[in-house]
Each structure stands twice: as C-alpha cells, then as structure tokens.
Design a protein around this motif. Structure first.
Motif, PDB file in Angstrom:
ATOM      1  N   ARG B  50     -14.428  -4.530  -7.524  1.00 17.77           N
ATOM      2  CA  ARG B  50     -13.500  -4.734  -8.638  1.00 17.77           C
ATOM      3  C   ARG B  50     -12.317  -3.774  -8.587  1.00 17.77           C
ATOM      4  NH1 ARG B  50     -16.225  -7.090 -13.685  1.00 17.77           N
ATOM      5  NH2 ARG B  50     -17.872  -8.312 -12.715  1.00 17.77           N
ATOM      6  N   GLY B  51     -12.637  -2.501  -8.301  1.00 20.54           N
ATOM      7  CA  GLY B  51     -11.574  -1.490  -8.330  1.00 20.54           C
ATOM      8  C   GLY B  51     -10.872  -1.329  -6.996  1.00 20.54           C
ATOM      9  N   LEU B  52     -11.147  -2.229  -6.066  1.00 26.28           N
ATOM     10  CA  LEU B  52     -10.646  -2.060  -4.705  1.00 26.28           C
ATOM     11  C   LEU B  52      -9.126  -1.945  -4.655  1.00 26.28           C
ATOM     12  CD1 LEU B  52     -12.226  -1.829  -2.122  1.00 26.28           C
ATOM     13  CD2 LEU B  52     -11.769  -4.231  -1.644  1.00 26.28           C
ATOM     14  N   GLY B  53      -8.473  -2.837  -5.374  1.00 27.13           N
ATOM     15  CA  GLY B  53      -7.005  -2.849  -5.373  1.00 27.13           C
ATOM     16  C   GLY B  53      -6.452  -1.523  -5.866  1.00 27.13           C
ATOM     17  N   ARG B  54      -7.032  -1.018  -6.932  1.00 25.95           N
ATOM     18  CA  ARG B  54      -6.532   0.230  -7.510  1.00 25.95           C
ATOM     19  C   ARG B  54      -6.774   1.397  -6.555  1.00 25.95           C
ATOM     20  NH1 ARG B  54      -9.243   4.001  -9.772  1.00 25.95           N
ATOM     21  NH2 ARG B  54     -11.117   2.725  -9.910  1.00 25.95           N
ATOM     22  N   LEU B  55      -7.974   1.437  -5.984  1.00 21.97           N
ATOM     23  CA  LEU B  55      -8.339   2.537  -5.098  1.00 21.97           C
ATOM     24  C   LEU B  55      -7.447   2.571  -3.848  1.00 21.97           C
ATOM     25  CD1 LEU B  55     -12.226   2.282  -5.266  1.00 21.97           C
ATOM     26  CD2 LEU B  55     -10.834   4.206  -6.035  1.00 21.97           C
ATOM     27  N   LEU B  56      -7.147   1.381  -3.342  1.00 22.54           N
ATOM     28  CA  LEU B  56      -6.404   1.340  -2.084  1.00 22.54           C
ATOM     29  C   LEU B  56      -4.903   1.493  -2.291  1.00 22.54           C
ATOM     30  CD1 LEU B  56      -8.309  -1.410  -0.065  1.00 22.54           C
ATOM     31  CD2 LEU B  56      -8.443   1.083   0.124  1.00 22.54           C
ATOM     32  N   SER B  57      -4.458   1.299  -3.550  1.00 13.44           N
ATOM     33  CA  SER B  57      -3.027   1.443  -3.767  1.00 13.44           C
ATOM     34  C   SER B  57      -2.673   2.866  -4.193  1.00 13.44           C
ATOM     35  CB  SER B  57      -2.548   0.418  -4.803  1.00 13.44           C
ATOM     36  OG  SER B  57      -3.263   0.609  -6.009  1.00 13.44           O
ATOM     37  N   ASP B  58      -3.677   3.725  -4.208  1.00 13.09           N
ATOM     38  CA  ASP B  58      -3.444   5.139  -4.487  1.00 13.09           C
ATOM     39  C   ASP B  58      -2.457   5.695  -3.462  1.00 13.09           C
ATOM     40  OD1 ASP B  58      -4.445   7.754  -5.772  1.00 13.09           O
ATOM     41  OD2 ASP B  58      -4.622   8.116  -3.607  1.00 13.09           O
ATOM     42  N   SER B  59      -1.515   6.506  -3.911  1.00 14.55           N
ATOM     43  CA  SER B  59      -0.448   6.929  -3.007  1.00 14.55           C
ATOM     44  C   SER B  59      -0.979   7.785  -1.870  1.00 14.55           C
ATOM     45  CB  SER B  59       0.634   7.679  -3.786  1.00 14.55           C
ATOM     46  OG  SER B  59       0.164   8.985  -4.089  1.00 14.55           O
ATOM     47  N   GLN B  60      -1.979   8.600  -2.153  1.00  7.81           N
ATOM     48  CA  GLN B  60      -2.578   9.439  -1.097  1.00  7.81           C
ATOM     49  C   GLN B  60      -3.184   8.566  -0.013  1.00  7.81           C
ATOM     50  OE1 GLN B  60      -5.458  12.342  -1.938  1.00  7.81           O
ATOM     51  NE2 GLN B  60      -3.939  13.925  -2.397  1.00  7.81           N
ATOM     52  N   VAL B  61      -3.852   7.508  -0.459  1.00  2.92           N
ATOM     53  CA  VAL B  61      -4.494   6.595   0.494  1.00  2.92           C
ATOM     54  C   VAL B  61      -3.445   5.899   1.344  1.00  2.92           C
ATOM     55  CG1 VAL B  61      -5.791   4.441   0.686  1.00  2.92           C
ATOM     56  CG2 VAL B  61      -6.541   6.233  -0.902  1.00  2.92           C
ATOM     57  N   LEU B  62      -2.404   5.427   0.686  1.00  2.00           N
ATOM     58  CA  LEU B  62      -1.360   4.717   1.420  1.00  2.00           C
ATOM     59  C   LEU B  62      -0.688   5.636   2.438  1.00  2.00           C
ATOM     60  CD1 LEU B  62       0.253   2.482  -1.342  1.00  2.00           C
ATOM     61  CD2 LEU B  62      -1.222   1.796   0.555  1.00  2.00           C
ATOM     62  N   THR B  63      -0.479   6.890   2.036  1.00  2.00           N
ATOM     63  CA  THR B  63       0.123   7.856   2.955  1.00  2.00           C
ATOM     64  C   THR B  63      -0.774   8.053   4.179  1.00  2.00           C
ATOM     65  OG1 THR B  63       1.074   8.988   1.065  1.00  2.00           O
ATOM     66  CG2 THR B  63       1.065  10.185   3.145  1.00  2.00           C
ATOM     67  N   ALA B  64      -2.068   8.240   3.910  1.00  2.00           N
ATOM     68  CA  ALA B  64      -3.022   8.458   5.000  1.00  2.00           C
ATOM     69  C   ALA B  64      -3.085   7.237   5.914  1.00  2.00           C
ATOM     70  CB  ALA B  64      -4.407   8.761   4.429  1.00  2.00           C
ATOM     71  N   LEU B  65      -3.047   6.064   5.291  1.00  2.00           N
ATOM     72  CA  LEU B  65      -3.110   4.823   6.074  1.00  2.00           C
ATOM     73  C   LEU B  65      -1.894   4.706   6.994  1.00  2.00           C
ATOM     74  CD1 LEU B  65      -4.460   2.102   6.665  1.00  2.00           C
ATOM     75  CD2 LEU B  65      -3.154   1.117   4.784  1.00  2.00           C
ATOM     76  N   ARG B  66      -0.712   4.976   6.407  1.00  2.00           N
ATOM     77  CA  ARG B  66       0.500   4.866   7.201  1.00  2.00           C
ATOM     78  C   ARG B  66       0.468   5.886   8.351  1.00  2.00           C
ATOM     79  NH1 ARG B  66       4.758   6.331   3.918  1.00  2.00           N
ATOM     80  NH2 ARG B  66       4.959   8.209   5.216  1.00  2.00           N
ATOM     81  N   LEU B  67       0.057   7.103   8.018  1.00  2.00           N
ATOM     82  CA  LEU B  67      -0.022   8.165   9.025  1.00  2.00           C
ATOM     83  C   LEU B  67      -0.972   7.764  10.157  1.00  2.00           C
ATOM     84  CD1 LEU B  67       1.004  11.080   9.553  1.00  2.00           C
ATOM     85  CD2 LEU B  67      -1.157  11.877   8.580  1.00  2.00           C
ATOM     86  N   SER B  68      -2.113   7.205   9.752  1.00  2.00           N
ATOM     87  CA  SER B  68      -3.110   6.776  10.754  1.00  2.00           C
ATOM     88  C   SER B  68      -2.532   5.742  11.702  1.00  2.00           C
ATOM     89  CB  SER B  68      -4.327   6.165  10.041  1.00  2.00           C
ATOM     90  OG  SER B  68      -5.274   7.158   9.793  1.00  2.00           O
ATOM     91  N   LEU B  69      -1.885   4.726  11.113  1.00  4.83           N
ATOM     92  CA  LEU B  69      -1.338   3.647  11.941  1.00  4.83           C
ATOM     93  C   LEU B  69      -0.250   4.171  12.864  1.00  4.83           C
ATOM     94  CD1 LEU B  69      -1.135   0.736   9.301  1.00  4.83           C
ATOM     95  CD2 LEU B  69      -2.844   1.085  11.093  1.00  4.83           C
ATOM     96  N   GLU B  70       0.611   5.023  12.305  1.00  9.05           N
ATOM     97  CA  GLU B  70       1.715   5.545  13.111  1.00  9.05           C
ATOM     98  C   GLU B  70       1.203   6.414  14.257  1.00  9.05           C
ATOM     99  OE1 GLU B  70       5.142   5.685   9.606  1.00  9.05           O
ATOM    100  OE2 GLU B  70       4.195   7.531  10.303  1.00  9.05           O
ATOM    101  N   CYS B  71       0.272   7.310  13.917  1.00 12.47           N
ATOM    102  CA  CYS B  71      -0.224   8.231  14.944  1.00 12.47           C
ATOM    103  C   CYS B  71      -1.006   7.490  16.027  1.00 12.47           C
ATOM    104  CB  CYS B  71      -1.106   9.310  14.309  1.00 12.47           C
ATOM    105  SG  CYS B  71      -0.149  10.490  13.356  1.00 12.47           S
ATOM    106  N   ALA B  72      -1.852   6.540  15.597  1.00 13.13           N
ATOM    107  CA  ALA B  72      -2.630   5.789  16.588  1.00 13.13           C
ATOM    108  C   ALA B  72      -1.705   5.001  17.505  1.00 13.13           C
ATOM    109  CB  ALA B  72      -3.613   4.863  15.892  1.00 13.13           C
ATOM    110  N   SER B  73      -0.649   4.429  16.927  1.00 12.85           N
ATOM    111  CA  SER B  73       0.292   3.653  17.741  1.00 12.85           C
ATOM    112  C   SER B  73       1.055   4.558  18.688  1.00 12.85           C
ATOM    113  CB  SER B  73       1.263   2.885  16.844  1.00 12.85           C
ATOM    114  OG  SER B  73       0.534   2.035  15.987  1.00 12.85           O
ATOM    115  N   ALA B  74       1.479   5.711  18.192  1.00 12.24           N
ATOM    116  CA  ALA B  74       2.206   6.654  19.061  1.00 12.24           C
ATOM    117  C   ALA B  74       1.295   7.142  20.184  1.00 12.24           C
ATOM    118  CB  ALA B  74       2.718   7.831  18.238  1.00 12.24           C
ATOM    119  N   ALA B  75       0.033   7.427  19.839  1.00 10.11           N
ATOM    120  CA  ALA B  75      -0.912   7.885  20.867  1.00 10.11           C
ATOM    121  C   ALA B  75      -1.133   6.795  21.908  1.00 10.11           C
ATOM    122  CB  ALA B  75      -2.241   8.274  20.217  1.00 10.11           C
ATOM    123  N   THR B  76      -1.181   5.541  21.456  1.00  8.49           N
ATOM    124  CA  THR B  76      -1.353   4.432  22.401  1.00  8.49           C
ATOM    125  C   THR B  76      -0.139   4.309  23.306  1.00  8.49           C
ATOM    126  OG1 THR B  76      -2.697   3.294  20.759  1.00  8.49           O
ATOM    127  CG2 THR B  76      -1.875   1.970  22.579  1.00  8.49           C
TER     128      THR B  76
END
Lengths: 372, 279
Positions: B50-76
C-alpha cells in the motif's frame, strides 16, 4: 560514373603483374615443407597432394598467414618473405587474394558488403566501395544475391562470392584452397566450368591446392605434386598422367608404375620380375603401364605376340565405369582393366590364377628422378 | 509384439527427465529450491504494497536510485573501454605469464568485496601508492567521492565482462580474421569490422552482467567510497541504512532491486538459462 566503375572492376589492359617464386621451407613442429615452386602471370598452377602433404601450409606461407622458416617468397618485384634478411610482409600488406576452402565469408555482412570489404579497408567510403562491389557482382552473375547474407547462399554461389571478394581487392596473385571440395557433386560440375573461365580472366599468377586429381587436371595448366612436404613432380596434366614419377601419382592417375634397372631394353624390376621395354635407356628407370593395355588369359597364351607374359593371381575386382579393374599379384602387383563379359567368360574371381600380357610398345619407360 | 501400455512405458522411461528421480536426490533438491526461493517469497509477502508509492518517492530513495544507476552505468562504460581490449589480449596474444595475468584478472570475482575496498584504499587512497600522487600532482581524490564509487564498482564488476568476452573471442572463428587480413584489413580494422560485430551479443551479455554486478555492489563501495547521502550512498547502501530506521522502506527498496535482477535475468535468458548450452 559507370566508366570509373569499369576502370576498377573491368580491369583494362595493364602492365602484367609479376611471376610468383617460392623457394622456402616452413617448419611446424615435426613437419617440414620444402617448396620450390613458381607460377607465371596468367598461369594456373595446381598443387596436388594427399592430406597432410603441406599444401595448406604452402598456401598459408604465400598468403603470409604462416611465416617461412628459411628462404624467399617473391611476387614480381615484391619480396614478400626473405628469412635471411628478416623480411616478412604481413598478410594485409600482400597483394594476394585468397579463396579459402570454406570460403570464410563474413556471416554478419551482406554479399555486397563482403565484396566491398577490401575497398572499405583501403579507406574507400561505403558508397563508392559498394559500386566497386556491384561491378564484381555483375561479372560473377551475383547481382540478384547482393543483399543476401552468406547463410542464404548455395555452395556454388558462396564460392563465387568468395572469388568476387578476393578479386575485388585487386590482387597480383590469386590463391585458392581446395576450390571445389566444399561443393556437392552436382554443383561441382557446374562450378568447374565457370571457375575455369574466371581463372582464365585473371591476369596474374594463380595457384590452387587440392587433393582431388580431377580438380587439378581440369583447372590447372601446370600441376605440382606435393608429398610429405616435398615436391615430387611438376608438369602439364598430360605429362603427369602419362609419366607418373611416384606411386602416389601413378595411383592418382590410375597407372601401373614400376621402378627398376634397364639394360639393353630389359628392365629388372625392384622386388622381382622383368619387363621388356625396348625404348628404355640403360640405368635406373620408371616404367608406366596403362591398366587397359593389359590382356588377361585363363591359360598360358602361346600364340600371343606380346613380349611380356607373366603368371599372377587375382586378389580383387572392382567396377570402374563400364569396365572392371582387377588387381593381380605375381612378381609385382598389377592393375588391369577388363570388360564385364571377360570376367564372366574367364570366370575371373579372387584367387584364380591367370596369365597377363603386355605389348612392349605399351610400356612407357623414362629415367627415374633423383631421390629427394 | 509389445503391448501399447508397455510401449508407452518404454517411451516414458527412455525420455530423459521423465523418469521419477530417487528420493535421495529429490528431497535435497526440493529443500535446496525452497531455500533459494523462500527469502524472495518473504520479501514479496512482507512488502508494504500500500505504501510502496510513498516509500519509493522519498527524495533520499530517489537520489540513491539515480546515483546507483549512474554509477553502475559509468562503471559498465569503463569496463567496456578497458575490459574488451583486455579480453582481446588474453584471448589472442601469446606471452609468458599469460596464465598468471588471467588469474589476476579474475581474482576480483572471488575476492571478498570488502577486501577489494581495502586494497583500493591502499592503492588509490589519499596515502595509497598511486593515490598519493593523484592527490599531489592533480589534486584528485577518489575515496569518499562519487568517482570512488565508480572505481570500486568497476574493480568488482569488470572481470565479469572480461571473462564473458574472452570466452566469446576464444570460440570465435579465427579463419574469418585471417580472411579479413588477406583482404587488406589491418589488425585494428579486423577487430572493428569482423571480430567485434561477431562477438557483439557476448559483449552485450557481459555488459549486462557487469552492470548488474555493479548495481548490487556493496562491500567495496562502502569501504572505499563510504556512505554519504547524495554522493556515495547507492541503493544497496540505502537498503542497509534504512533497515534499522525504517524496515518498510528497506523492503520496498529490496523489491526494486529484485525487479532489476529479474529484468537482467530476462535479458540474459538465452545465454544463461538454456540448460546445457555453451555460453
């Protein structure tokens, strides 16, 4: 536009490229190839030999895919290899076109892109390179297949593409590895004629290797026999078939071949027996005898005018065209071709003793080449 | 004459995989499967749907997600630039010590990532044997920066790409490369126009594998790059962080990473999931 294409693809008269001279050895582990062969511009030389004789090694050495151990390979003015002077031109720097046995077409490229490959490697842009390729595709009747991938081609088509791709690089020398071996029997006959015509158009020297004597006889203007890394005989197809010099060649061309010592027209054969051959010069000789020149008798013939008469015992019979080739062992093993009716009439079965005759005039005697 | 029933039985017995397996193998197999699937199942059961949308739209989470994607792509990307040529050398060049070089290249595959992180600090840290000069001469510091995350992920993930690509190069047809050479192609042209296109699918598979490994990287990253929100705290570190303060959020992030894993598996299905097929 069209003129330009023709000028590249159509080969206007140009200075004749140089001859190929190979005098080199190649050592690979325990195997040693010691080759002294050449090919003149416009000449088609067939290197014929059993598997493992070093045919592919020779081809690879000329193409620069295997370095020579000693000696030189020269094409016209171009020194491709010179072991003493440390010269080795890399394959991409040699003006040598190769048609590989399994064609080695690039599977990810279309037929046109395959043929345009060499031009692209020389820095030509895709468009002009495509035009060059189209010229070759037209010449080899491949225009309809230009956009296909190699996997969608028949064996004969793939071979033409491989030839077009090699020729499009404008080589001074053309090498072919077992050009017809990968084709089925029917395509074989079809492609043979075409290939002969295309090879005749090529102004430079052509050298191909094969283990198939028919292929060598049909395509080559000169045949070089390679056995166990050594060249054992060279000559025109007629010379090779009429005067085989080694048991291998004799077997290939279906001749009986005996070595012996001639003295006053009588040849004492190595391993026993004599043959009367008036033409034989004194000394070591080879004697060749066509299997069809032999006559087979059930009893000792007394009325025969043939000078060579000897008893033997049949060991094997095998059909050969409209004849039957029988193997008989007497003082020497001999192959004789007889008709099927003769087999029935004389009841020629393995184990049956027979008499064989050969006219002295049917024996071809010639000096034995020096060993080595 | 065989009766139809007997014939069926023969057919069934002959068909591989249709025979009833002995209990001694079937039981541990079943337990093993359950053991692997149970945690994933638990994650799905306990997920705060139920709370999935709220939990995942947390700004800290979004920042971490973006960082993860960017770093993994750069490493690749870094792994492709360095790893494909490395794989080529391993597969095509004969030199003394080749076996040792190959062993060293694959070492990060089995090395505990934390140890990798420590090793990276010794090499590229401020007082590291190379890092010292990076700092002195260029003013570049890698530890505890986003670039450090990329370095750590590349160190851990690149061997996956190298091993995959090298395998493809080894089984690729050398004859085609020879043919290209006789047509006048230099070695670099052969590589670009013949070798690379032919092993393209393997390079892609290696890159996906590498990317997935980089995305999941934790130990080397936290050791070498630290755990700073916004710069080095990737999604995996975020999961670790939130597990104590907000378990619900950790589960939600876990779901995201599980989804990514499933997608990667789907992308590689032809390569890795076809039983008995060569890679």
């Amino acid at each position: 536009m069209t003129d330009r294409v023709t000028s590249i693809a159509g080969r206007p008269p140009q200075p004749v490229s140089g001859a190929l001279h190979v005098c080199a050895t190649v050592e690979r582990g325990a195997f040693r190839l010691d080759a002294d062969v050449g090919a003149e511009p416009g000449e088609v030389v067939g290197v014929l030999g059993p598997n493992g004789a070093g045919k592919s090694t020779l081809l690879r050495a000329i193409a620069g895919l295997t370095p020579v151990t000693t000696g030189r390979i020269v094409l016209g003015e171009d020194v491709l290899d010179d072991a003493d002077r440390g010269i080795f031109r890399r394959p991409e720097q040699r003006p040598v076109g190769v048609v590989f046995q399994n064609y080695r077409l690039f599977p990810h490229l279309t037929v046109r892109a395959n043929v345009a490959f060499a031009a692209r490697c020389r820095g030509m842009r895709r468009g002009p390179a495509g035009h060059v390729a189209d010229g070759w595709l037209r010449r080899l009747a491949l225009t309809d297949f230009a956009d296909r991938k190699p996997a969608q081609l028949s064996g004969g088509q793939a071979q033409r593409v491989a030839l077009a791709r090699a020729l499009a690089a404008d080589p001074d020398l053309l090498l072919l590895d077992e050009p017809l071996a990968a084709l089925d029997v029917q395509t074989h006959a079809e492609v043979q004629g075409e290939l002969r015509a295309h090879l005749a158009d090529f102004p430079g020297p052509t050298l191909f290797v094969t283990h198939d004597p028919i292929e060598a006889l049909l395509l080559a203007s000169r045949i070089v026999i390679l056995e166990q890394g050594l060249i054992t005989q060279q000559g025109t197809p007629t010379e090779i078939t009429s005067r085989p010099r080694t048991p291998y060649v004799a077997r290939l061309v279906g001749m009986n071949l005996y070595a012996g010592h001639a003295s006053a027209g009588v040849v004492a054969l190595d391993g026993g027996g004599v043959l009367v051959a008036p033409d034989a010069a004194d000394g070591r000789v080879l004697v060749a005898l066509r299997p069809s020149a032999l006559t087979v008798y059930a009893e000792e013939p007394h009325a025969s005018s043939a000078r060579n008469i000897w008893p033997a015992s049949i060991t094997a019979l095998a059909p050969l065209g409209d004849r039957i080739r029988l193997t008989a062992v007497g003082a020497q093993t001999v192959f004789a071709d007889v008709t099927a009716s003769a087999v029935a009439e004389l009841q020629l079965i393995p184990g049956r003793p027979v008499w064989l005759t050969a006219k002295a005039t049917d024996l071809v005697a010639y000096p034995e080449p020096m060993a080595g | 004459m065989v009766s139809p029933a007997a014939a069926r039985r023969i057919r069934r017995d002959r068909a591989p995989g249709r025979t009833r397996p002995p209990m001694l193998l079937a039981a541990p197999a079943l337990i093993g499967f359950g053991f692997l699937v149970l945690p994933l199942l638990a994650l799905l059961v306990r997920a705060p749907w139920r709370g999935l949308g709220r939990l995942l739209s947390d700004s800290q989470v979004l920042t971490a997600l973006r960082l993860s994607l960017e770093c993994a792509s750069a490493a690749t990307a870094a792994s492709l630039v360095l790893g494909v040529p490395l794989a080529w050398v391993l597969a095509r060049v004969r030199f003394p010590g080749l076996a040792l070089v190959r062993a060293l290249v694959t070492l990060p595959l089995v090395l505990p990532p934390v140890v990798g992180g420590v090793a990276l600090l010794m090499a590229l840290g401020r007082n590291g044997i190379v890092g010292r000069y990076l700092d002195e001469w260029f003013g570049v510091t890698l530890p505890f920066t986003t670039a450090g995350v990329i370095v750590a992920e590349t160190f851990v993930a690149m061997p996956f790409l190298v091993v995959t690509v090298e395998g493809a190069l080894r089984s690729s047809d050398l004859g085609l490369e020879e043919a290209a050479a006789t047509l006048g192609a230099s070695r670099i042209t052969v590589f670009g126009r013949v070798t690379l296109p032919l092993i393209g699918p393997s390079v892609l598979a290696g890159a996906v594998l590498c990317w997935a490994r980089a995305l999941g990287e934790f130990g080397a990253t936290i050791t070498f790059a630290g755990n700073y929100p916004g710069t080095t705290r990737t999604l995996t570190l975020q999961v670790y962080n939130t597990l104590e303060t907000d378990p619900q959020a950790a589960i939600a992030l876990g779901l995201v990473l599980l989804l990514v894993a499933v997608l990667v598996l789907a992308a590689l299905r032809d390569r890795w999931l076809r039983a008995g097929s060569a890679p």
